[in-house]
Design an enzyme around this catalytic site. Structure first.
Site, PDB file in Angstrom:
ATOM      1  N   ASP A  69       0.833  -1.213   0.000  1.00  0.00           N
ATOM      2  CA  ASP A  69       0.000   0.000   0.000  1.00  0.00           C
ATOM      3  C   ASP A  69       0.865   1.258   0.000  1.00  0.00           C
ATOM      4  O   ASP A  69       0.475   2.296  -0.550  1.00  0.00           O
ATOM      5  CB  ASP A  69      -0.918  -0.026   1.231  1.00  0.00           C
ATOM      6  CG  ASP A  69      -2.173   0.806   1.051  1.00  0.00           C
ATOM      7  OD1 ASP A  69      -2.335   1.425  -0.006  1.00  0.00           O
ATOM      8  OD2 ASP A  69      -2.983   0.840   1.991  1.00  0.00           O
ATOM      9  N   HIS A 126      -6.824   5.048   7.987  1.00  0.00           N
ATOM     10  CA  HIS A 126      -5.867   6.079   7.587  1.00  0.00           C
ATOM     11  C   HIS A 126      -5.900   7.180   8.645  1.00  0.00           C
ATOM     12  O   HIS A 126      -6.911   7.381   9.301  1.00  0.00           O
ATOM     13  CB  HIS A 126      -6.227   6.646   6.202  1.00  0.00           C
ATOM     14  CG  HIS A 126      -5.758   5.764   5.073  1.00  0.00           C
ATOM     15  ND1 HIS A 126      -5.167   6.240   3.939  1.00  0.00           N
ATOM     16  CD2 HIS A 126      -5.778   4.408   4.943  1.00  0.00           C
ATOM     17  CE1 HIS A 126      -4.851   5.228   3.140  1.00  0.00           C
ATOM     18  NE2 HIS A 126      -5.221   4.112   3.714  1.00  0.00           N
ATOM     19  N   CYS A 142      -2.506  10.081   0.590  1.00  0.00           N
ATOM     20  CA  CYS A 142      -3.898  10.207   0.176  1.00  0.00           C
ATOM     21  C   CYS A 142      -3.915  11.173  -0.991  1.00  0.00           C
ATOM     22  O   CYS A 142      -3.587  12.345  -0.818  1.00  0.00           O
ATOM     23  CB  CYS A 142      -4.729  10.746   1.339  1.00  0.00           C
ATOM     24  SG  CYS A 142      -6.359  11.273   0.827  1.00  0.00           S
TER      25      CYS A 142
END
Lengths: 325, 325
Positions: free
Chosen positions: A23, A216, A247
Site C-alpha cells: 500500500d 488512515h 492520500c
C-alpha cells in the site's frame, strides 16, 4: 471481577498486519530496487507481524512500482505466525500469486460506486463478477482469501456510504466462502462513534469471519478508531511502517495509520502486539534513505516515550544557582 | 437505559481551551506584530472557546515574543462564556495581568524537579513559595487561579513521575484555594491507560476542583488521551490552533494537541464543543501566512471529513466504458 476496559491492554493479544510494502510502495514515484524491497519485507516479517502484504500481482503497466512482485514474494522469508498476503485484481494475478507461494490473496473493491469506477474502472457489480472467479481460483488451490472493502466508512466523492450497503457486500463475500473481510477507511473519514457501531454490528452478524480494520490517519483519528474497534471486539489492524502511503485527495496529509505509532501506543497500554517495536522503528528510520523523502512517523521523529533525553550539561550549575538563592 | 459510552458524544458538553496565542506564539522566532496577535486572539474568542490563554506576563528579556502582553490583553474582546487567562510567573506578572483585566491567572510549575530547574531555574519548593505569593495576590484582587503542572505524565529527562508526587502538588494548590488544576503532558509521553487511571483518581479525590487536561501530540496519542480522559470523567481540554507549539526535544515532531483536530473528531462523535469548526479552521489556515512556516494541522491539510471532493471530470466517460464491457 469485571473485564479490563479498553484503556487497559492487560496482556490481550492484537494482530498487526503490515501493508507498507504494497500500500505504501505502490504510491512511490521512484522504483525501489528489488533487492531493497526484499530486504524491507524480510525485516518486517521478523519483527513479529501477524501478516505482511508483500506486494501486488497487478499489471506492471498500471503500477510499475510493483512490477517485481513475483521475485519479491518468492524470496520473502517464511516465518511461522506471519501470513504472507498479496493483492490480486483478477484471475491472472491470482494464478501468479499462488504460483509464487502466497499464503493468502487480498481482493479489493470499493463499497462506493463512484470510487470503484475511479479506482478500478468497473461498476461494483462487474468487480463482484470478476472477484467471484478469483475466489474460485483460490479455493481450487486451497489458498485463503481476504476481501478489502474500500470506502467502508465513507467515500471522498459520494460522502456517506450506508452501512446496509457495505454489509450487503460483506454478506455476498462471506456467502462465497472468503475467510476474512477488511473494512477500509480509505481516505481517513471514519470516526470512533461510527467505527464502534460498525464493528459491533459486524461481529454480531459474522462472528466466524476474520475482521480486519484498515484506518488512515488523514485527520488524526487512526489510533482513536483502533481503540473504538477494540472496544467493540476487533483485534486485527492493518498499518504501514513509517506511515507510508499517502492520500491523493490531500497532498501533504498523513495516509495509512503508522505501524510503529500504533504498536508504541498499544504496548504502552499493555496490549500484546507480538511486534518488536525497536526493530520496527529502526526499519522506519531507514525509509527516508530508501525513498528519498521524509516520512510522517512520529516515533521516528520523537523517539518512543520511554526513551529519555539527557539533562543539559549545565544542570548542576543551574541547581547550584537555585540553591544559593 | 444505560449512559452513552465514550464513543457516543450524545450531545454532552465539552470545554475547549485555546492556548495557541501563548503556548504556541512564545516559541516563534519572529515577533508577531501586536495588531496581528490581537486579531488572532479576537478571532479565536468568537469561535466559542470556553477559555483563551491570551498571553504571558513574563520578562520581555526572557520571552521577547510576548513583550506586548499588556496591550494584547487590554484590547482583547470580552465575550460571555469565554474566560481570558494569562500565564504569570510571579507577583509582578500577576499585578500586571490583573491591571490589564485578566479573568484568570495561570500559574506553572513542573511536577519533575529536573524539568522545573531547566525550565524555571528553581527547585520545586522555591516555585511553591513564589506561587503562594501569586495566589495571595490573585485572591486579594478576586481573580481566579489555575495551576498548570508540567510533566504530570512523565519527564523527558527523569522518566516516570510518580502519581503520588504529582498529586501531592495538586493537594498543596487545592489547599491554597486555587479554582483549577491542569495536568500537562508537556512532551507527549502520556498514554490512554495512564490518563484514564489518573483522571479517575483525580476526580474521586478533588471533585470540586476544575480539572483540565493538556496533551501534546508528539507521539500521536493526543486524541486517544482525550477520549480516555472523557471516559474517566474529564470535560475540559487545552489545545492549540493549527497545532502550534513545538517540542524542543523532538524537532519536526508535533507539539500541542491541535484544536481544530480535536474539535473535528469530537463533533463527529456527537460531542458539543461549543466551537465553530469552520471559523476555527479558517483561522488555522491563515497561520502559515502569519508565521512564515507550515503548521501540523491535518484539518487544514485534508479538510474536514464531510467536505467532499469532486469526482473527476472523466467520470461519465469511465462509467460509459465500464458499462460497454
Amino acid at each position: 471481577m469485571s473485564a479490563p476496559s479498553v484503556w487497559q491492554g492487560a496482556g490481550r493479544r492484537l494482530f498487526i498486519q503490515e501493508v507498507g510494502p504494497r500500500d505504501g510502495l505502490q504510491m512511490e514515484s521512484v522504483f525501489v530496487p528489488t533487492e531493497h524491497k526484499i530486504a524491507l519485507v524480510n525485516a518486517l516479517v521478523v519483527t513479529g507481524m501477524a501478516k505482511v502484504e508483500v506486494t501486488a500481482f497487478v499489471s506492471p503497466q498500471a503500477i510499475p512500482a510493483l512490477a517485481d512482485a513475483q521475485e519479491v514474494l518468492a524470496r520473502t522469508t517464511r516465518c511461522p505466525g506471519t501470513v504472507l498476503t498479496c493483492l490480486v485484481p483478477n484471475v491472472k494475478g491470482a494464478e501468479r500469486a499462488i504460483a509464487a507461494g502466497a499464503d493468502e490473496l487480498n481482493l479489493v473493491m470499493s463499497a462506493s460506486e463512484t470510487h470503484n469506477l475511479c479506482n478500478l474502472r468497473m461498476l461494483r457489480e462487474q468487480s463482484w463478477v470478476g472477484l467471484q472467479a478469483v475466489i474460485a481460483t483460490a479455493q481450487q488451490a486451497g489458498v485463503a482469501v481476504n476481501v478489502s472493502l474500500s470506502c467502508s466508512f465513507g467515500c471522498p466523492m459520494e460522502g456517506d456510504v450506508p452501512v446496509d450497503e457495505v454489509f450487503a457486500w460483506v454478506q455476498r463475500f462471506v456467502a462465497a466462502g472468503v475467510q476474512g473481510i477488511t473494512l477500509c477507511d480509505t481516505t481517513g473519514m471514519a470516526h470512533p462513534r461510527q467505527v464502534h457501531a460498525m464493528v459491533q454490528a459486524f461481529k454480531a452478524r459474522w462472528p466466524a469471519t476474520t475482521l480486519t480494520l484498515h484506518f488512515h490517519d488523514t485527520r488524526g483519528m487512526a489510533l482513536a478508531n483502533v481503540l473504538a474497534a477494540i472496544d467493540a471486539g476487533a483485534d486485527r489492524f492493518d498499518a504501514s511502517v513509517g506511515g507510508l502511503g499517502g492520500c491523493p485527495y490531500a497532498p501533504g496529509a498523513s495516509g495509512n495509520a503508522c505501524t510503529e505509532e500504533l504498536v508504541h501506543a498499544l504496548q504502552l497500554m499493555g496490549y500484546d502486539t507480538g511486534v518488536d517495536l525497536a526493530a520496527l522503528t529502526q526499519i522506519a528510520a531507514g525509509l527516508p534513505g530508501l525513498l528519498g523523502h521524509d516520512i510522517p512517523s512520529p516515533i521516528v521523529k520523537a523517539g518512543p516515550a520511554h526513551q529519555l533525553h539527557p539533562a543539559p550539561a549545565s544542570l548542576p550549575e543551574i541547581r547550584a544557582r537555585a540553591m544559593a538563592r
